[in-house]
Motif scaffolding. Sequence first.
Motif, PDB file in Angstrom:
ATOM      1  N   GLU A   1      30.174 -20.515  79.839  1.00 38.08           N
ATOM      2  CA  GLU A   1      31.413 -21.072  80.397  1.00 38.08           C
ATOM      3  C   GLU A   1      32.504 -20.009  80.463  1.00 38.08           C
ATOM      4  N   ILE A   2      32.594 -19.205  79.431  1.00 34.92           N
ATOM      5  CA  ILE A   2      33.608 -18.142  79.395  1.00 34.92           C
ATOM      6  C   ILE A   2      33.374 -17.131  80.506  1.00 34.92           C
ATOM      7  N   ASN A   3      32.141 -16.698  80.660  1.00 34.37           N
ATOM      8  CA  ASN A   3      31.843 -15.702  81.705  1.00 34.37           C
ATOM      9  C   ASN A   3      32.090 -16.253  83.098  1.00 34.37           C
ATOM     10  N   ARG A   4      31.829 -17.518  83.327  1.00 37.52           N
ATOM     11  CA  ARG A   4      32.129 -18.140  84.633  1.00 37.52           C
ATOM     12  C   ARG A   4      33.631 -18.136  84.893  1.00 37.52           C
ATOM     13  N   LYS A   5      34.404 -18.502  83.880  1.00 41.61           N
ATOM     14  CA  LYS A   5      35.858 -18.540  84.032  1.00 41.61           C
ATOM     15  C   LYS A   5      36.444 -17.134  84.188  1.00 41.61           C
ATOM     16  N   LEU A   6      35.823 -16.156  83.549  1.00 38.95           N
ATOM     17  CA  LEU A   6      36.318 -14.781  83.658  1.00 38.95           C
ATOM     18  C   LEU A   6      36.186 -14.230  85.072  1.00 38.95           C
ATOM     19  N   GLU A   7      35.243 -14.764  85.843  1.00 41.56           N
ATOM     20  CA  GLU A   7      35.078 -14.310  87.225  1.00 41.56           C
ATOM     21  C   GLU A   7      36.344 -14.548  88.045  1.00 41.56           C
ATOM     22  N   LYS A   8      37.151 -15.526  87.637  1.00 44.64           N
ATOM     23  CA  LYS A   8      38.363 -15.869  88.375  1.00 44.64           C
ATOM     24  C   LYS A   8      39.628 -15.372  87.680  1.00 44.64           C
TER      25      LYS A   8
END
Length: 96
Positions: free
Chosen positions: A8-15
Motif C-alpha cells: 500500500e505504501i509503495n502504491r501511494k508513493l507513486e503519486k
Amino acid sequence: MKKLTDFEINRKLEKLQDWDYYDDALHTDFEFDNFKDCMSAMNRIAFECEALNHHPEWTNNYNTLDIKLTTHDVDGVTKLDFKLAKAINKIVEVEE
C-alpha cells in the motif's frame, strides 16, 4: 488507525513526489535559498501539523530540512502520514 502494508505504501508513493520509504517511515528533504526561507517553511508546516494533530520528526541545518513521517501509535506509516506529506509538498511547492 491502521498501519499500511509495504504494498500500500509503495502504491501511494507513486503519486507522491520526492518522498522515500525506509525504516518504517516516509522521508524527504528540502533545500532552500537560505536559513530564513527554511524556517518560514517549517513554520507554515507546523500550522498544518497542528491542524492534523500529527507531527514530524525533522531536523534543520542552515538551509536544509530533513523530514521523517511515521505514526508512532502503530509503529509505521498510516494514511495520516501521507496526508501530511501531501500538505507539506503543497506548502513547499514541490514541482511534479
